[in-house]
Each structure stands twice: as structure tokens, then as C-alpha cells.
Design a protein around this motif. Structure first.
Motif, mmCIF file in Angstrom:
data_model
loop_
_atom_site.group_PDB
_atom_site.id
_atom_site.type_symbol
_atom_site.label_atom_id
_atom_site.label_comp_id
_atom_site.label_asym_id
_atom_site.label_seq_id
_atom_site.Cartn_x
_atom_site.Cartn_y
_atom_site.Cartn_z
ATOM 1 N N UNK A 153 46.621 -3.940 22.924
ATOM 2 C CA UNK A 153 45.631 -3.856 24.003
ATOM 3 C C UNK A 153 44.381 -3.132 23.518
ATOM 4 N N UNK A 154 44.583 -2.058 22.767
ATOM 5 C CA UNK A 154 43.442 -1.306 22.247
ATOM 6 C C UNK A 154 42.770 -2.060 21.102
ATOM 7 N N UNK A 155 43.561 -2.539 20.154
ATOM 8 C CA UNK A 155 42.977 -3.211 18.980
ATOM 9 C C UNK A 155 42.151 -4.435 19.364
ATOM 10 N N UNK A 156 42.635 -5.211 20.333
ATOM 11 C CA UNK A 156 41.890 -6.404 20.774
ATOM 12 C C UNK A 156 40.525 -6.028 21.323
ATOM 13 N N UNK A 157 40.480 -4.958 22.099
ATOM 14 C CA UNK A 157 39.205 -4.542 22.694
ATOM 15 C C UNK A 157 38.276 -3.913 21.649
ATOM 16 N N UNK A 158 38.844 -3.240 20.678
ATOM 17 C CA UNK A 158 38.011 -2.702 19.591
ATOM 18 C C UNK A 158 37.352 -3.835 18.824
ATOM 19 N N UNK A 159 38.123 -4.881 18.550
ATOM 20 C CA UNK A 159 37.562 -6.039 17.847
ATOM 21 C C UNK A 159 36.470 -6.707 18.671
ATOM 22 N N UNK A 160 36.651 -6.737 19.985
ATOM 23 C CA UNK A 160 35.632 -7.330 20.858
ATOM 24 C C UNK A 160 34.316 -6.560 20.747
ATOM 25 N N UNK A 161 34.403 -5.238 20.696
ATOM 26 C CA UNK A 161 33.193 -4.418 20.552
ATOM 27 C C UNK A 161 32.554 -4.640 19.187
ATOM 28 N N UNK A 162 33.355 -4.638 18.151
ATOM 29 C CA UNK A 162 32.820 -4.743 16.792
ATOM 30 C C UNK A 162 32.286 -6.135 16.464
ATOM 31 N N UNK A 163 32.693 -7.135 17.244
ATOM 32 C CA UNK A 163 32.140 -8.483 17.072
ATOM 33 C C UNK A 163 31.002 -8.758 18.054
ATOM 34 N N UNK A 164 30.681 -7.767 18.873
ATOM 35 C CA UNK A 164 29.537 -7.883 19.767
ATOM 36 C C UNK A 164 29.784 -8.609 21.067
ATOM 37 N N UNK A 165 31.049 -8.783 21.470
ATOM 38 C CA UNK A 165 31.347 -9.502 22.721
ATOM 39 C C UNK A 165 31.720 -8.570 23.867
ATOM 40 N N UNK A 166 31.708 -7.249 23.608
ATOM 41 C CA UNK A 166 32.009 -6.288 24.678
ATOM 42 C C UNK A 166 31.317 -4.965 24.372
ATOM 43 N N UNK A 167 31.077 -4.189 25.432
ATOM 44 C CA UNK A 167 30.491 -2.859 25.280
ATOM 45 C C UNK A 167 31.616 -1.821 25.253
ATOM 46 N N UNK A 168 31.423 -0.701 24.540
ATOM 47 C CA UNK A 168 32.497 0.275 24.374
ATOM 48 C C UNK A 168 33.165 0.743 25.666
ATOM 49 N N UNK A 169 32.399 1.192 26.635
ATOM 50 C CA UNK A 169 33.006 1.743 27.858
ATOM 51 C C UNK A 169 33.838 0.697 28.596
ATOM 52 N N UNK A 170 33.291 -0.516 28.740
ATOM 53 C CA UNK A 170 34.009 -1.584 29.441
ATOM 54 C C UNK A 170 35.264 -2.004 28.676
ATOM 55 N N UNK A 171 35.153 -2.050 27.365
ATOM 56 C CA UNK A 171 36.293 -2.454 26.534
ATOM 57 C C UNK A 171 37.431 -1.441 26.635
ATOM 58 N N UNK A 172 37.086 -0.160 26.592
ATOM 59 C CA UNK A 172 38.122 0.873 26.673
ATOM 60 C C UNK A 172 38.760 0.919 28.066
ATOM 61 N N UNK A 173 37.977 0.620 29.088
ATOM 62 C CA UNK A 173 38.535 0.560 30.444
ATOM 63 C C UNK A 173 39.565 -0.571 30.543
ATOM 64 N N UNK A 174 39.220 -1.721 29.962
ATOM 65 C CA UNK A 174 40.143 -2.857 29.985
ATOM 66 C C UNK A 174 41.401 -2.554 29.175
ATOM 67 N N UNK A 175 41.233 -1.922 28.007
ATOM 68 C CA UNK A 175 42.383 -1.553 27.177
ATOM 69 C C UNK A 175 43.296 -0.588 27.929
ATOM 70 N N UNK A 176 42.686 0.345 28.660
ATOM 71 C CA UNK A 176 43.463 1.317 29.441
ATOM 72 C C UNK A 176 44.291 0.608 30.517
ATOM 73 N N UNK A 177 43.676 -0.337 31.209
ATOM 74 C CA UNK A 177 44.376 -1.067 32.279
ATOM 75 C C UNK A 177 45.565 -1.849 31.723
ATOM 76 N N UNK A 178 45.359 -2.524 30.587
ATOM 77 C CA UNK A 178 46.440 -3.315 29.982
ATOM 78 C C UNK A 178 47.572 -2.409 29.488
ATOM 79 N N UNK A 179 47.198 -1.280 28.892
ATOM 80 C CA UNK A 179 48.211 -0.341 28.392
ATOM 81 C C UNK A 179 48.995 0.281 29.539
#
Length: 439
Positions: free
Chosen positions: A404-430
Motif C-alpha cells: 500500500x505504501x510502496x505503490x503510493x510512493x511510486x505514484x509520487x515519484x512518477x508524477x501521478x500523485x502528490x505526497x500528502x494525498x498519496x500518503x493519505x491513500x496509503x494510510x487508508x489501505x493499510x
């Protein structure tokens, strides 16, 4: 004729009597070698799964160590089975457990503790430890034991353990007008140095993303706040302001400052690029230290990861686990093997041949290690960084949580998500993945 017949009968009778007498003699003769001696010990065979996650011909080293164990313990044969990467080893171990054919002993990621417990796959080792010298366990570094225990019980023993360190090319530092003996110590310095070091065909810095994105994220979390999970493995703390700042900094180095590649950089590519001179600095496991030492054709340095509020690195690597659904005799033999593989001299040898940290303090008191670090001081960096280290991300349902975390980190590093939103989504999935363990 009657005389001949009579003689034939006597001859047959005599032969029969002789045969009857001879039979017990033959049995006695056959059993004589074992008479009055202890029965030969029955051999115990152990199946040992092990991964390799760094460069170098380490299968030969493992097999030689297993062979040495059998020489010292002729009643125990260890069958080493190379099971690929850590991820491959996890899959094969879990498949074996589910198919009722587990390995007897295995090196799995220290972070697989809760997953293996949830499968009822491993045994606690406290009963074995209690029979050892009272200082035996305390000789292991506390930072490595953090991922080895839960609920007051010890379930695994550290073996190939690491921290993440910063490798840097001293020749490139000189070329860029930087002091080769003063690596960056802060986030700001790292970004500044990266800009000076980057040029056509060469990155200033590389940080691997594939496979261990969550592990690299932990460096920024620990340096700017706190760890990503609770000690009991039931909660995670992904969605925090400090983590968003750390992820933004990581992303900015690639997307804004352009000192490192954008997107997903492969785990194995980063040390290859460093050795080939395609990057001036890299984040990687100390487990690759010997690989770099043997293959780099330039002067390089190793140092603590740069800090924000404090220094910090998660520990990493694999521990020995002994499995539950095997014969008690095999469990006892496996414990002997675990002790053998982590003896101070052997821990020192393994550290020298790989770059992994010698997991026991006494490993650094051996003559062979003293000589090695005197000749090659970078071998002490990862060990010294343990004072700033913390447990690697490990939770119940660990595969889903870390993904859940790694997928969202990759989204940020590939430019398809912003850090705060990505971490919020990772938190919800976890949180969903951990819900069954928080009832």
C-alpha cells in the motif's frame, strides 16, 4: 548299493548338522562389529532456505559454511536451497508451510515476523536461548533484535543484517570542487552536492525504488520525525506532515532539482550504476559494500545517511527462523545450525565477504575483523549508524501494508500523485489491511 545309499544318507545328515551349527556362527560373525559398541547415530537432514539480495557469488559462501557445519556435526546434514530474492524466498516459504512441507530452517526478512506468526509457521526460540550463556543474546545488537521479537518472545535470530548507507565517489567529488573527505550531512547539503555532481551521462544521486520503496521512505521518516509503525505491528503512521515533507524532498530531487532519475529506479541497477560511474552518490544497503569494494575502479567513501532533524536509518536484512511443523529433533538440529552460523568468527567472516553488519558485538573483537576494519574503515559505518537505527517496517498482513505504501510512493515519484494525498491513500489501505488485528 545299500552301503553307498547308507553313506549318502550319513553324508547328507552330517552336512545338515554342520549347516545348522554354522548358522548361529554366521549370525554372530555378522553382528560382531556392532557388539558392545553404541549404535551409530541416525543422521538428521535439514532443509535450509536462503535468499541473496546483493551482488557477489554468495551461494558458494553459504554452501561452504553449511559444509563446515556438517564436518563439526557429522550426525546433521544441511541441505542449502537458494531460493532467489527475499520476495521469492517469502513466497516459497509460505507455499511450503501451506503445503505442509516447510523448510526446517530459513533466512527470511526480519520483517516477515508477523506474517509467519499469523500462519502459525514458526516457533519461539526462548527455550533454546535459555540454555545458552546468559550473555549470548545480549551480544547481538539491540537494533537488530527489534524486528526479532514480539509479545515478550524471541522468534528469530539476526544473520544478514544491514542499515542503509550513503556511498559516494570521491574522485567525482574532487572533480566537482567538493572535499572528498566531507560528504553531505544534511538533506540540504545532499541536494546542493547533487547539483554540483550531476552532468551529462551522470546523476548526482540515485535511490532505488523497486522492491524496497517503503524501506527508503523510512529513512526520510526517521530523519524527520518517527518510525512508520507501532511496536506491536498493528498500526502504521503513514499520513503525517513530517512524512509528507520527507516524500516531497525525495520527489523534488528527481522532478524539480533533476539530480536523480525520475520514476522507478531498479534495486539492482543502482549499485551497477555507481560502480560504472553513472551516479556520484547512492543510497543502498551496506550488504553491497564488499561488491562495491571489489568492483569499483575509483576511490569511494561510505557515510551515515544525511539528516533533517536527526540521523536515522531503518535496519534491514534477514533472520533465521525455525519452523513449527517439523520433528523436535530437527528443531534442535536447526538451533545448532543457527548458533554455528552466528558465532563471532563466522559473523565476522560473513560481514567481510558481503558488507553486512556483523550481527554480534564480539564479531568486532575477533582478530580477523580487527585487521579488516584497520585496512578498510568503511566497514564500520553501518555498524556505527546502528545507534541511530530503528526497526524496519513490519506489521501483521505485512505484504499488503508495505505494498500500500510502496505503490503510493511510486505514484509520487512518477508524477501521478502528490505526497500528502498519496500518503493519505496509503494510510487508508493499510488501515483496512490491519483492521482484523485491531478488534
Amino acid at each position: 548299493m545299500r552301503t553307498i545309499a547308507k553313506m549318502s544318507v550319513l553324508t547328507l545328515l552330517t552336512a545338515s548338522l554342520m549347516a545348522g551349527c554354522a548358522k548361529p556362527q554366521t549370525e554372530t560373525s555378522a553382528s560382531t562389529p556392532g557388539a558392545g559398541t553404541e549404535k551409530a547415530k541416525e543422521k538428521t537432514e535439514l532443509t535450509f532456505y536462503y535468499p541473496i539480495a546483493v551482488g557477489g557469488p554468495l551461494t558458494a559462501t553459504i554452501e561452504a559454511m553449511a559444509a563446515d557445519f556438517t564436518k563439526e556435526n557429522p550426525d546433521i546434514t544441511v541441505k542449502p536451497v537458494y531460493t532467489g530474492s527475499y520476495a521469492d524466498t517469502t513466497v516459497k516459504t509460505q507455499a511450503g508451510v501451506q503445503g505442509k512441507t516447510p523448510p526446517d530452517v530459513a533466512v527470511n526478512l526480519s520483517t516477515e515476523l508477523y506474517s509467519l506468526l499469523d500462519m502459525n509457521a514458526i516457533i519461539p526460540l526462548d527455550e533454546f536461548i535459555a540454555k545458552e550463556d546468559k550473555n549470548w543474546l545480549s551480544d547481538f545488537y539491540p537494533a537488530f533484535l527489534a524486528n526479532s521479537q514480539t509479545g515478550g518472545k524471541m522468534y528469530s535470530i539476526p544473520f544478514q543484517r544491514s542499515t542503509i548507507v550513503l556511498y559516494y565517489n570521491k574522485d567525482m567529488f574532487k572533480e566537482a570542487g567538493l572535499d572528498p573527505n566531507k560528504p553531505p550531512t544534511t538533506w540540504e547539503e545532499m541536494a546542493e552536492y547533487g547539483k554540483k555532481l550531476k552532468k551529462e551521462g551522470r546523476w548526482g544521486l540515485e535511490i532505488p525504488v523497486s522492491g524496497f520503496a517503503y524501506w527508503m521512505m523510512q529513512t526520510f521518516s526517521l530523519q524527520n520525525g518517527k518510525n512508520l509503525m507501532s511496536e506491536d505491528g498493528k498500526k502504521v503512521f503513514f499520513d503525517t506532515k513530517e512524512n509528507a515533507e520527507g516524500l516531497q524532498f525525495w520527489s523534488d530531487m528527481a522532478r524539480k532539482d533533476k539530480i536523480m532519475p525520475e520514476g522507478v529506479t531498479e534495486w539492482a541497477t543502482v549499485p551497477s550504476d555507481f560502480i560504472a560511474g553513472k551516479t556520484a552518490m547512492m543510497y543502498h544497503t551496506t550488504g553491497n559494500l564488499t561488491n562495491v569494494k571489489k568492483n569499483a575502479k575509483f576511490d569511494f567513501g561510505v557515510t551515515f545517511l544525511p539528516q533533517k532533524k536527526s540521523y536515522g536509518s531503518p535496519t534491514g536484512g534477514g533472520n533465521f527462523y525455525i519452523f513449527k511443523d517439523i520433528d523436535k529433533k530437527k528443531q534442535e538440529a536447526a538451533w545448532k545450525f543457527v548458533k554455528f552460523m552466528t558465532e563471532p568468527e563466522r559473523a565476522a567472516k560473513w560481514s567481510i565477504e558481503t558488507g553486512y553488519v556483523g550481527v554480534r558485538k564480539s564479531a568486532y573483537e575477533t582478530d580477523v575483523m580487527k585487521k579488516y576494519v584497520a585496512e578498510f574503515p568503511p566497514a564500520l559505518v553501518a555498524r556505527d549508524q546502528l545507534q541511530h537505527a530503528a526497526a524496519e517496517l513490519s506489521t501483521h498482513n505485512n505484504g499488503k501494508v508495505s505494498k500500500a505504501l510502496s505503490d503510493q510512493l511510486q505514484a509520487v515519484l512518477t508524477g501521478t500523485a502528490e505526497p500528502a494525498a498519496a500518503l493519505k491513500k496509503a494510510q487508508e489501505e493499510a488501515d483496512k489491511a490491519l483492521a482484523p488485528f485491531n478488534k
